[in-house]
Design a protein around this motif. Structure first.
Motif, PDB file in Angstrom:
ATOM      1  N   ARG A  23       6.749  11.572 -13.956  1.00  0.00           N
ATOM      2  CA  ARG A  23       5.784  11.180 -14.975  1.00  0.00           C
ATOM      3  C   ARG A  23       4.511  10.560 -14.419  1.00  0.00           C
ATOM      4  NH1 ARG A  23       4.010  12.813 -19.293  1.00  0.00           N
ATOM      5  NH2 ARG A  23       3.944  11.470 -21.074  1.00  0.00           N
ATOM      6  N   TYR A  24       4.580  10.031 -13.182  1.00  0.00           N
ATOM      7  CA  TYR A  24       3.436   9.328 -12.611  1.00  0.00           C
ATOM      8  C   TYR A  24       3.195   9.758 -11.174  1.00  0.00           C
ATOM      9  CZ  TYR A  24       3.824   6.295 -16.651  1.00  0.00           C
ATOM     10  OH  TYR A  24       3.867   5.826 -17.936  1.00  0.00           O
ATOM     11  N   VAL A  25       1.905   9.779 -10.812  1.00  0.00           N
ATOM     12  CA  VAL A  25       1.509  10.110  -9.449  1.00  0.00           C
ATOM     13  C   VAL A  25       0.512   9.051  -8.981  1.00  0.00           C
ATOM     14  CG1 VAL A  25       0.435  11.838  -7.952  1.00  0.00           C
ATOM     15  CG2 VAL A  25       1.775  12.578  -9.949  1.00  0.00           C
ATOM     16  N   ALA A  26       0.791   8.452  -7.835  1.00  0.00           N
ATOM     17  CA  ALA A  26      -0.143   7.476  -7.255  1.00  0.00           C
ATOM     18  C   ALA A  26      -1.283   8.230  -6.587  1.00  0.00           C
ATOM     19  CB  ALA A  26       0.588   6.599  -6.244  1.00  0.00           C
ATOM     20  N   MET A  27      -2.518   7.818  -6.871  1.00  0.00           N
ATOM     21  CA  MET A  27      -3.693   8.504  -6.335  1.00  0.00           C
ATOM     22  C   MET A  27      -4.780   7.501  -5.956  1.00  0.00           C
ATOM     23  SD  MET A  27      -4.351  11.732  -8.827  1.00  0.00           S
ATOM     24  CE  MET A  27      -3.339  13.179  -8.724  1.00  0.00           C
ATOM     25  N   CYS A  28      -5.677   7.956  -5.082  1.00  0.00           N
ATOM     26  CA  CYS A  28      -6.887   7.187  -4.837  1.00  0.00           C
ATOM     27  C   CYS A  28      -7.770   7.319  -6.080  1.00  0.00           C
ATOM     28  CB  CYS A  28      -7.616   7.702  -3.587  1.00  0.00           C
ATOM     29  SG  CYS A  28      -8.320   9.353  -3.758  1.00  0.00           S
ATOM     30  N   ARG A  29      -8.728   6.451  -6.220  1.00  0.00           N
ATOM     31  CA  ARG A  29      -9.578   6.459  -7.420  1.00  0.00           C
ATOM     32  C   ARG A  29     -10.317   7.788  -7.586  1.00  0.00           C
ATOM     33  NH1 ARG A  29     -12.439   1.880  -6.631  1.00  0.00           N
ATOM     34  NH2 ARG A  29     -13.989   3.036  -5.467  1.00  0.00           N
ATOM     35  N   ARG A  30     -10.805   8.342  -6.488  1.00  0.00           N
ATOM     36  CA  ARG A  30     -11.556   9.604  -6.563  1.00  0.00           C
ATOM     37  C   ARG A  30     -10.705  10.732  -7.134  1.00  0.00           C
ATOM     38  NH1 ARG A  30     -13.036  13.286  -1.517  1.00  0.00           N
ATOM     39  NH2 ARG A  30     -13.533  15.131  -2.712  1.00  0.00           N
ATOM     40  N   HIS A  31      -9.490  10.916  -6.600  1.00  0.00           N
ATOM     41  CA  HIS A  31      -8.651  12.004  -7.074  1.00  0.00           C
ATOM     42  C   HIS A  31      -8.085  11.727  -8.475  1.00  0.00           C
ATOM     43  CE1 HIS A  31      -8.763  13.396  -2.816  1.00  0.00           C
ATOM     44  NE2 HIS A  31      -9.017  14.502  -3.498  1.00  0.00           N
ATOM     45  N   TYR A  32      -7.914  10.465  -8.807  1.00  0.00           N
ATOM     46  CA  TYR A  32      -7.527  10.091 -10.159  1.00  0.00           C
ATOM     47  C   TYR A  32      -8.601  10.532 -11.148  1.00  0.00           C
ATOM     48  CZ  TYR A  32      -6.862   6.790 -14.093  1.00  0.00           C
ATOM     49  OH  TYR A  32      -6.725   6.221 -15.326  1.00  0.00           O
ATOM     50  N   LYS A  33      -9.873  10.216 -10.841  1.00  0.00           N
ATOM     51  CA  LYS A  33     -10.973  10.627 -11.719  1.00  0.00           C
ATOM     52  C   LYS A  33     -11.071  12.152 -11.812  1.00  0.00           C
ATOM     53  CE  LYS A  33     -14.081   6.688 -10.981  1.00  0.00           C
ATOM     54  NZ  LYS A  33     -15.388   6.310 -10.408  1.00  0.00           N
ATOM     55  N   ASP A  34     -10.910  12.829 -10.684  1.00  0.00           N
ATOM     56  CA  ASP A  34     -10.951  14.297 -10.681  1.00  0.00           C
ATOM     57  C   ASP A  34      -9.865  14.875 -11.572  1.00  0.00           C
ATOM     58  OD1 ASP A  34     -13.072  14.170  -8.899  1.00  0.00           O
ATOM     59  OD2 ASP A  34     -11.882  14.801  -7.149  1.00  0.00           O
TER      60      ASP A  34
ATOM     61  N   LYS B 255       0.810  -1.211   0.000  1.00  0.00           N
ATOM     62  CA  LYS B 255       0.000   0.000   0.000  1.00  0.00           C
ATOM     63  C   LYS B 255       0.848   1.267   0.000  1.00  0.00           C
ATOM     64  CE  LYS B 255      -3.834  -2.331   2.195  1.00  0.00           C
ATOM     65  NZ  LYS B 255      -3.319  -3.655   2.320  1.00  0.00           N
ATOM     66  N   THR B 256       0.329   2.261  -0.685  1.00  0.00           N
ATOM     67  CA  THR B 256       0.870   3.610  -0.650  1.00  0.00           C
ATOM     68  C   THR B 256      -0.317   4.554  -0.559  1.00  0.00           C
ATOM     69  OG1 THR B 256       2.447   5.145  -1.670  1.00  0.00           O
ATOM     70  CG2 THR B 256       0.946   3.973  -3.155  1.00  0.00           C
ATOM     71  N   ILE B 257      -0.056   5.826  -0.365  1.00  0.00           N
ATOM     72  CA  ILE B 257      -1.164   6.744  -0.127  1.00  0.00           C
ATOM     73  C   ILE B 257      -1.234   7.873  -1.154  1.00  0.00           C
ATOM     74  CG2 ILE B 257      -1.313   6.290   2.347  1.00  0.00           C
ATOM     75  CD1 ILE B 257       0.253   8.928   2.769  1.00  0.00           C
ATOM     76  N   CYS B 258      -2.432   8.322  -1.350  1.00  0.00           N
ATOM     77  CA  CYS B 258      -2.744   9.489  -2.169  1.00  0.00           C
ATOM     78  C   CYS B 258      -2.412  10.743  -1.348  1.00  0.00           C
ATOM     79  CB  CYS B 258      -4.242   9.448  -2.513  1.00  0.00           C
ATOM     80  SG  CYS B 258      -4.849  10.820  -3.520  1.00  0.00           S
ATOM     81  N   HIS B 259      -2.362  11.885  -2.013  1.00  0.00           N
ATOM     82  CA  HIS B 259      -2.096  13.135  -1.295  1.00  0.00           C
ATOM     83  C   HIS B 259      -3.176  13.448  -0.262  1.00  0.00           C
ATOM     84  CE1 HIS B 259      -4.646  14.483  -4.687  1.00  0.00           C
ATOM     85  NE2 HIS B 259      -5.107  15.348  -3.809  1.00  0.00           N
ATOM     86  N   CYS B 260      -4.353  12.829  -0.379  1.00  0.00           N
ATOM     87  CA  CYS B 260      -5.433  13.067   0.570  1.00  0.00           C
ATOM     88  C   CYS B 260      -5.340  12.166   1.802  1.00  0.00           C
ATOM     89  CB  CYS B 260      -6.788  12.870  -0.110  1.00  0.00           C
ATOM     90  SG  CYS B 260      -7.153  11.149  -0.533  1.00  0.00           S
ATOM     91  N   GLY B 261      -4.433  11.174   1.750  1.00  0.00           N
ATOM     92  CA  GLY B 261      -4.291  10.253   2.872  1.00  0.00           C
ATOM     93  C   GLY B 261      -4.963   8.909   2.666  1.00  0.00           C
ATOM     94  N   ARG B 262      -5.831   8.790   1.656  1.00  0.00           N
ATOM     95  CA  ARG B 262      -6.455   7.498   1.358  1.00  0.00           C
ATOM     96  C   ARG B 262      -5.464   6.586   0.636  1.00  0.00           C
ATOM     97  NH1 ARG B 262     -10.865  10.390  -1.412  1.00  0.00           N
ATOM     98  NH2 ARG B 262     -12.279  11.074   0.198  1.00  0.00           N
ATOM     99  N   LYS B 263      -5.803   5.316   0.599  1.00  0.00           N
ATOM    100  CA  LYS B 263      -4.972   4.352  -0.127  1.00  0.00           C
ATOM    101  C   LYS B 263      -4.964   4.697  -1.608  1.00  0.00           C
ATOM    102  CE  LYS B 263      -6.308   0.093  -1.134  1.00  0.00           C
ATOM    103  NZ  LYS B 263      -6.645  -1.326  -1.039  1.00  0.00           N
ATOM    104  N   ALA B 264      -3.780   4.761  -2.205  1.00  0.00           N
ATOM    105  CA  ALA B 264      -3.640   5.010  -3.641  1.00  0.00           C
ATOM    106  C   ALA B 264      -3.707   3.673  -4.372  1.00  0.00           C
ATOM    107  CB  ALA B 264      -2.325   5.713  -3.932  1.00  0.00           C
ATOM    108  N   THR B 265      -4.569   3.608  -5.379  1.00  0.00           N
ATOM    109  CA  THR B 265      -4.706   2.391  -6.180  1.00  0.00           C
ATOM    110  C   THR B 265      -4.524   2.662  -7.671  1.00  0.00           C
ATOM    111  OG1 THR B 265      -7.096   2.728  -6.334  1.00  0.00           O
ATOM    112  CG2 THR B 265      -6.296   1.307  -4.535  1.00  0.00           C
TER     113      THR B 265
END
Length: 193
Positions: free
Chosen positions: A177-188, A142-152
């Motif tokens: 080139r890449y940023v790990a994000m949670c699904r919500r912030h990825y969609k945003d 696991k790693t985390i998104c900038h919001c603190g949620r799990k990045a997937t």
């Protein structure tokens, strides 16, 4: 009984660090390990596994047409192999993953694969799909998104830092080139691109 393990995650979860630590643990006990990395990943140089925290090791650079079972069998005949470790396993072919199952099943050698599950569009890589189907154990790192949620998710960004929606599935890169994000912030991020 030996197994095939697939350790998967989004970018920046420490997969290479865990791989190098696992190899070190075997070697510290006098056991021989084999390290492989797909030749397409040249970020640290051809045939080199390098973690973001500074750990590194030489590995065999693997072409898509090479037979992993044959490599491991030959090496094992010369010196007993205690474990096979593969970095960036998402770039393996289906045939190579099947060969790794033979390493485990026929040679009795554990195989530890580390890689991304999905690409920047949320699609499975060929190697990851095969590992998800054939590995004995699936372990999410696991790693985390900038919001603190799990990045997937793995967001690809352009030079301007904005999300990239289209392009080739494989484009080698790191934090630039890449940023790990949670699904919500990825969609945003995609919606703003």
């Amino acid at each position: 009984m030996s197994k095939v393990y697939f350790y998967y995650s989004a970018m920046n979860a420490g997969k290479s660090t865990v791989l190098l630590q696992s190899s070190y643990n075997y070697r510290e006990r006098g056991m021989h390990t084999l390290l492989f990395v797909p030749a397409i990943d040249t970020r640290a140089g051809v045939g080199r596994i390098q973690s973001r925290i500074g750990l590194g090791a030489e590995a065999m650079a693997l072409q898509p047409t090479e037979n992993l079972f044959d490599h491991v069998k030959a090496a094992h005949a010369a010196q007993p192999v205690a474990c096979v470790l593969i970095d960036e396993a998402q770039f393996l072919t289906r045939a190579q993953v099947e060969q790794l199952t033979d390493v485990s099943d026929r040679l009795g050698i554990p195989v530890l694969c580390y890689g991304l599950r999905t690409d920047f569009q949320g699609q499975l890589f060929t190697g990851s799909a095969a590992l998800l189907a054939l590995a004995d154990n699936l372990i999410e790192l696991k790693t985390i998104c900038h919001c603190g949620r799990k990045a997937t998710m793995n967001l690809r960004v352009g030079p301007d830092g904005r999300a990239v929606k289209e392009g080739a599935q494989v484009e080698i890169g790191g934090n630039e080139r890449y940023v790990a994000m949670c699904r919500r912030h990825y969609k945003d991020a995609l919606a703003q691109a």
